[in-house]
Design a protein around this motif. Structure first.
Motif, short mmCIF file in Angstrom:
data_model
loop_
_atom_site.label_atom_id
_atom_site.label_comp_id
_atom_site.label_asym_id
_atom_site.label_seq_id
_atom_site.Cartn_x
_atom_site.Cartn_y
_atom_site.Cartn_z
N MET A 97 51.05 25.36 41.10
CA MET A 97 49.62 25.45 41.40
C MET A 97 49.30 26.74 42.18
N ALA A 98 50.13 27.01 43.21
CA ALA A 98 49.89 28.22 43.99
C ALA A 98 50.11 29.48 43.16
N GLY A 99 51.14 29.43 42.28
CA GLY A 99 51.39 30.59 41.43
C GLY A 99 50.24 30.86 40.48
N THR A 100 49.65 29.78 39.94
CA THR A 100 48.49 29.96 39.05
C THR A 100 47.31 30.55 39.79
N TRP A 101 47.09 30.06 41.03
CA TRP A 101 45.98 30.61 41.82
C TRP A 101 46.19 32.08 42.12
N ARG A 102 47.41 32.46 42.47
CA ARG A 102 47.67 33.87 42.76
C ARG A 102 47.47 34.74 41.54
N ALA A 103 47.94 34.29 40.39
CA ALA A 103 47.76 35.08 39.17
C ALA A 103 46.29 35.23 38.82
N THR A 104 45.52 34.14 38.98
CA THR A 104 44.08 34.21 38.70
C THR A 104 43.37 35.12 39.69
N ALA A 105 43.72 35.02 40.97
CA ALA A 105 43.10 35.88 41.98
C ALA A 105 43.43 37.34 41.74
N GLN A 106 44.66 37.63 41.35
CA GLN A 106 45.05 39.01 41.09
C GLN A 106 44.32 39.57 39.87
N ALA A 107 44.23 38.77 38.81
CA ALA A 107 43.52 39.23 37.61
C ALA A 107 42.04 39.45 37.90
N GLY A 108 41.42 38.49 38.59
CA GLY A 108 40.00 38.65 38.92
C GLY A 108 39.74 39.80 39.87
N GLY A 109 40.61 39.95 40.88
CA GLY A 109 40.44 41.06 41.81
C GLY A 109 40.61 42.41 41.15
N MET A 110 41.60 42.52 40.27
CA MET A 110 41.81 43.80 39.58
C MET A 110 40.65 44.11 38.66
N LEU A 111 40.12 43.10 37.98
CA LEU A 111 38.98 43.33 37.08
C LEU A 111 37.75 43.76 37.86
N LEU A 112 37.47 43.09 38.99
CA LEU A 112 36.32 43.48 39.81
C LEU A 112 36.49 44.88 40.36
N ALA A 113 37.71 45.20 40.82
CA ALA A 113 37.94 46.52 41.39
C ALA A 113 37.80 47.62 40.35
N LEU A 114 38.32 47.38 39.15
CA LEU A 114 38.17 48.39 38.09
C LEU A 114 36.71 48.58 37.70
N LEU A 115 35.98 47.48 37.60
CA LEU A 115 34.55 47.58 37.27
C LEU A 115 33.79 48.33 38.37
N GLY A 116 34.13 48.03 39.62
CA GLY A 116 33.47 48.74 40.72
C GLY A 116 33.83 50.21 40.77
N TRP A 117 35.09 50.53 40.46
CA TRP A 117 35.49 51.94 40.49
C TRP A 117 34.79 52.74 39.39
N VAL A 118 34.73 52.19 38.19
CA VAL A 118 34.03 52.89 37.11
C VAL A 118 32.55 53.05 37.45
N SER A 119 31.94 52.00 38.00
CA SER A 119 30.52 52.09 38.38
C SER A 119 30.31 53.11 39.49
N SER A 120 31.26 53.20 40.41
CA SER A 120 31.15 54.19 41.47
C SER A 120 31.24 55.62 40.93
N CYS A 121 32.13 55.83 39.96
CA CYS A 121 32.23 57.16 39.34
C CYS A 121 30.94 57.53 38.62
N VAL A 122 30.36 56.55 37.93
CA VAL A 122 29.09 56.82 37.24
C VAL A 122 27.99 57.12 38.24
N THR A 123 27.95 56.35 39.34
CA THR A 123 26.94 56.57 40.37
C THR A 123 27.05 57.96 40.96
N THR A 124 28.26 58.46 41.09
CA THR A 124 28.45 59.76 41.73
C THR A 124 27.80 60.89 40.95
N PHE A 125 27.83 60.82 39.64
CA PHE A 125 27.45 61.98 38.84
C PHE A 125 26.10 61.85 38.13
#
Length: 224
Positions: A1-29
Motif C-alpha cells: 500500500m505504501a509503495g503504491t502511494w509513493r509511486a502515485t505521488a512521484q508520478a503526480g509530482g513529476m507531472l505537475l512539476a513538468l507542466l509548471g516548468w513548461v508553463s514557466s518557460c512560456v511565461t518568461t518569453f
C-alpha cells in the motif's frame, strides 16, 4: 500500500512539476504580461512582456519591438527577468535530479539511498523554481494594480491591465511548488519505510586458556 502511494505521488509530482516548468518557460518569453486597450483606437491592442512590447491590430498584423535598454526598464521588470531565468534553470535542474530518483526509473536500483537523495534534491529544486516564478509575477501584478488605481493619473490616460501571462505564471509557480512538495514527501516517506541496515554479525570467540597459547596434547598428558 505504501509503495503504491509513493509511486502515485512521484508520478503526480513529476507531472505537475513538468507542466509548471513548461508553463514557466512560456511565461518568461511571451509578451503578454500586461495588456492595454486604447479608447482612441480600439483596433489596436498593446501587450508588454519582459523582453518586448507588441501592437496587435484588428487586421491580424502584429508588430513587436524589443525593450531599448535593460537599465532603462522599471525595477520590477529587471528583477523579473533574472528571477524567471533562474526559475527556468532550477526547473531543468529539478528534472535532471528527480528523474533518476523515481522508483519507475531503473537507474541506481541497487542504491536506494542515492535515489532518495536525488528525489529530495529534485523536489527542493522544483520548490525553489516555483518561488522564483511566483515572486516576479506577483510583483508585476501588484504594480499593475497600483498604477491602475493611481489617482494622480488622469482618467483619460489608458491603464495597463493583467495579461494572460500573469495568470499562466501563477499557475506555473503553483504547479512547480506542488510538484516539488509531492516529490519531497515521497522521498521522505520512502526513507522512513526503508528498513535499517543489519548490524555486522561477528562469530563468537572460541574459549581458550586465559594465558598463552593452547597446550599441545602431549604437554596436556604430562600435566595430567
Amino acid at each position: 500500500m505504501a509503495g503504491t502511494w509513493r509511486a502515485t505521488a512521484q508520478a503526480g509530482g513529476m507531472l505537475l512539476a513538468l507542466l509548471g516548468w513548461v508553463s514557466s518557460c512560456v511565461t518568461t518569453f511571451v509578451p503578454l504580461w500586461k495588456s492595454l486597450n486604447l479608447d482612441l483606437n480600439e483596433l489596436e491592442v498593446w501587450t508588454m512582456g519582459l523582453w518586448q512590447v507588441c501592437i496587435a491590430q484588428e487586421e491580424g498584423a502584429l508588430e513587436c519591438r524589443a525593450h531599448g535598454s535593460f537599465l532603462a526598464l522599471p525595477p520590477e521588470l529587471r528583477v523579473s527577468r533574472l528571477l524567471m531565468c533562474l526559475s527556468n534553470g532550477l526547473g531543468l535542474l529539478g528534472c535532471l535530479l528527480a528523474a533518476p530518483g523515481l522508483e519507475a526509473w531503473r537507474a541506481c536500483e541497487n542504491r536506494p539511498r542515492i535515489k532518495q537523495r536525488l528525489l529530495l534534491a529534485g523536489g527542493a529544486a522544483f520548490g525553489m523554481a516555483g518561488t522564483a516564478t511566483l515572486v516576479p509575477v506577483s510583483w508585476v501584478a501588484y504594480n499593475t494594480v497600483l498604477d491602475f488605481w493611481d489617482d494622480t493619473i488622469p482618467d483619460i490616460v489608458p491603464r495597463w491591465e493583467f495579461g494572460e501571462a500573469t495568470f499562466l505564471g501563477w499557475f506555473a509557480g503553483a504547479f512547480l511548488a506542488a510538484g516539488g512538495l509531492l516529490l519531497a514527501c515521497s522521498a521522505c516517506s520512502s526513507r522512513m519505510a526503508s528498513p535499517p541496515a543489519p548490524a555486522g554479525h561477528q562469530p563468537p570467540a572460541t574459549p581458550g586458556p586465559a594465558r598463552g597459547h593452547p597446550l599441545h596434547p602431549k604437554n596436556a598428558d604430562l600435566v595430567i
